[in-house]
Scaffold this motif. Structure first.
Motif, PDB file in Angstrom:
ATOM      1  N   ARG A 164      -4.911  -0.168  -0.188  1.00 34.38           N
ATOM      2  CA  ARG A 164      -4.533  -1.573  -0.319  1.00 34.38           C
ATOM      3  C   ARG A 164      -4.178  -1.847  -1.766  1.00 34.38           C
ATOM      4  O   ARG A 164      -4.965  -1.564  -2.671  1.00 34.38           O
ATOM      5  CB  ARG A 164      -5.693  -2.457   0.148  1.00 34.38           C
ATOM      6  N   GLY A 222       2.043  -1.646   5.287  1.00 36.05           N
ATOM      7  CA  GLY A 222       1.576  -2.899   5.862  1.00 36.05           C
ATOM      8  C   GLY A 222       1.846  -4.044   4.900  1.00 36.05           C
ATOM      9  O   GLY A 222       1.808  -3.861   3.683  1.00 36.05           O
ATOM     10  N   SER A 280      -1.095  -0.777   2.335  1.00 36.51           N
ATOM     11  CA  SER A 280      -0.902  -2.217   2.503  1.00 36.51           C
ATOM     12  C   SER A 280      -0.518  -2.799   1.151  1.00 36.51           C
ATOM     13  O   SER A 280      -1.271  -2.697   0.192  1.00 36.51           O
ATOM     14  CB  SER A 280      -2.190  -2.878   3.007  1.00 36.51           C
ATOM     15  N   ASP A 320       3.130  -5.958  10.022  1.00 33.08           N
ATOM     16  CA  ASP A 320       2.316  -7.051   9.464  1.00 33.08           C
ATOM     17  C   ASP A 320       0.989  -7.261  10.178  1.00 33.08           C
ATOM     18  O   ASP A 320       0.232  -8.170   9.834  1.00 33.08           O
ATOM     19  CB  ASP A 320       3.104  -8.356   9.468  1.00 33.08           C
ATOM     20  N   ASN A 347      -2.939  -5.281   9.445  1.00 30.94           N
ATOM     21  CA  ASN A 347      -1.693  -4.630   9.017  1.00 30.94           C
ATOM     22  C   ASN A 347      -1.928  -3.162   8.680  1.00 30.94           C
ATOM     23  O   ASN A 347      -1.057  -2.322   8.916  1.00 30.94           O
ATOM     24  CB  ASN A 347      -1.050  -5.393   7.850  1.00 30.94           C
ATOM     25  N   VAL A 348      -3.107  -2.838   8.139  1.00 30.01           N
ATOM     26  CA  VAL A 348      -3.423  -1.439   7.838  1.00 30.01           C
ATOM     27  C   VAL A 348      -3.583  -0.646   9.129  1.00 30.01           C
ATOM     28  O   VAL A 348      -3.030   0.453   9.273  1.00 30.01           O
ATOM     29  CB  VAL A 348      -4.698  -1.335   6.982  1.00 30.01           C
ATOM     30  N   SER A 399      -0.055  -6.120  -0.681  1.00 27.90           N
ATOM     31  CA  SER A 399      -0.545  -7.470  -0.433  1.00 27.90           C
ATOM     32  C   SER A 399      -0.131  -8.431  -1.542  1.00 27.90           C
ATOM     33  O   SER A 399      -0.086  -8.070  -2.722  1.00 27.90           O
ATOM     34  CB  SER A 399      -2.074  -7.458  -0.323  1.00 27.90           C
ATOM     35  N   GLY A 452       0.299  -7.263   3.499  1.00 34.96           N
ATOM     36  CA  GLY A 452      -0.975  -7.957   3.390  1.00 34.96           C
ATOM     37  C   GLY A 452      -0.808  -9.298   2.714  1.00 34.96           C
ATOM     38  O   GLY A 452       0.055  -9.474   1.852  1.00 34.96           O
TER      39      GLY A 452
END
Length: 301
Positions: free
Chosen positions: A31, A56, A6, A90, A260-261, A8, A58
Motif C-alpha cells: 500500500r 488497486g 494499492s 477499485d 481494492n488489494v 492510495s 485506494g
C-alpha cells in the motif's frame, strides 16, 4: 511471486507491505499513500504499469453503484487511464460479492439478527452490503448525504437511496473527489459528527476512514463491520468500547487490507479483472479460498 500494489490518495502514514499465499501463489501486497496528491498518484501508477500484476485504487472509488448501474468517478478514471498494461481495480467487485456473502453468513450464524439497526456510511459505495442487510431484515440508516455531502439527513431504505442516487450521482461523479471523501492528512483528523446515529445503531458499517473520522468517544457494545484496519485502529476501537470488530477481508500481518488489494489478488490469480455486475469469477474464487468474515472480540459484554 506476484505483486499487487494499492496506490492510495490517503495518508502515507498508513503505508504497509505484507506477504501472503493464495491458492499456492505467493504474493507481495503493498500500500502506497500519496497524501491526497492526485498527480503523484497518476505518476506512481504510471511507474508501476507493466511491472506489477495488479494495481488497486485506494482512498477513491472508480465506480459508485445503484443496483446494477454504475457511475464512473471522473478523478478515478484519470488514475485508471494512467496504466496502459497492468489492470487497475477499485475493490467494487469484492463489495458486490464477498461483502454480500459476509453479511449473509453473519445473519445465518446469529451474530446479526433481523431488527438490528445498521448505520452504513455510504450505500452507493457498498450496494451489495446494503442489499444483503435489507434482505435479511436489518433496519437501515444510510449515511450518503451525511458523509459525502455533509447534509444531516439519513436514508432508511434501498428505494430512497436509489431515487436520490439517480438524481445526485450523475453530478457527484464529476465533482473533485476531495469534495466527497477525505484524502491525505484529512484522513487523520477526528471530528465527531452525526453522533445520534452512531448511538442508535447496533452495527456501524462501511468505509473505515469515514467511521474513524466521525465516531464518538463512546462506542460501548457496538459492532463495527468494515475493512482496512491497522493494529492502531483496533486498539482505538477497543478503547472506545467496541464489542466486535468484523472485517470483510482477511487480516494479514496485523492489518486487514482494503477490498481494492484483495480484488488485485483476484485479478492476478485470474489474469484479468472480473466481469461486472455479478462477477461470477470472483464468487468461484471466494469459494475456493473459503473467505468469510474475520471476527475479533475487543470487549466482552
Amino acid at each position: 511471486m506476484k505483486h499487487v500494489v494499492s496506490v492510495s490518495l490517503g495518508s502515507s502514514k498508513r503505508d504497509s507491505t505484507a506477504q501472503a499465499v493464495f491458492l499456492g501463489e505467493e504474493f507481495i501486497l503493498e500500500r502506497v499513500g500519496t497524501d491526497g496528491d492526485m498527480q503523484k498518484a497518476v505518476q506512481k501508477i504510471g511507474e508501476l504499469d507493466g511491472k506489477v500484476d495488479a494495481i488497486g485504487l485506494g482512498g477513491i472509488d472508480l465506480y459508485l453503484w445503484l443496483g446494477e448501474k454504475r457511475y464512473v468517478i471522473r478523478d478515478a478514471k484519470k488514475l485508471k487511464e494512467a496504466a496502459k498494461i497492468t489492470p487497475v481495480v477499485d475493490g467494487s467487485g469484492l463489495k458486490h460479492t464477498l461483502e454480500r456473502k459476509v453479511v449473509d453468513d453473519l445473519f445465518s450464524r446469529g451474530i446479526f439478527r433481523p431488527g438490528m439497526t445498521f448505520f452504513i456510511t455510504s450505500g452507493v459505495d457498498r450496494w451489495g452490503m446494503v442489499e444483503a442487510i435489507s434482505k435479511n431484515g436489518g433496519k437501515l440508516i444510510i449515511g450518503d448525504l451525511m458523509f459525502a455531502l455533509n447534509i444531516a439527513i439519513p436514508l432508511h431504505s434501498i428505494g430512497s437511496l436509489r431515487t436520490l442516487g439517480s438524481v445526485i450521482l450523475p453530478i457527484a461523479a464529476n465533482l473533485p473527489f476531495t469534495v466527497l471523501y477525505p484524502t491525505g492528512s484529512k484522513q487523520l483528523e477526528r471530528t465527531p459528527k452525526f453522533v445520534q446515529y452512531f448511538k442508535q445503531a447496533d452495527v456501524i458499517a462501511g468505509d473505515y476512514l469515514y467511521i474513524d473520522k466521525y465516531m464518538p468517544e463512546d462506542l460501548q457494545g457496538k459492532i463495527i463491520l468494515t475493512n482496512t484496519t491497522t493494529s492502531e485502529n483496533v486498539e482505538e476501537l477497543k478503547k472506545r468500547g467496541v464489542s466486535l470488530l468484523i472485517t470483510t477481508t482477511p487480516v494479514i500481518e496485523g492489518r486487514s487490507f482494503g477490498t481494492n488489494v484483495l480484488e488485485g489478488v483476484f485479478t492476478a490469480l485470474l489474469g484479468k479483472p472480473g466481469t461486472p455486475p455479478h462477477y461470477p469469477e470472483y464468487e468461484k474464487l471466494i469459494a475456493q479460498l473459503n473467505l468469510g468474515p474475520t471476527i475479533r472480540v475487543l470487549n466482552e459484554d
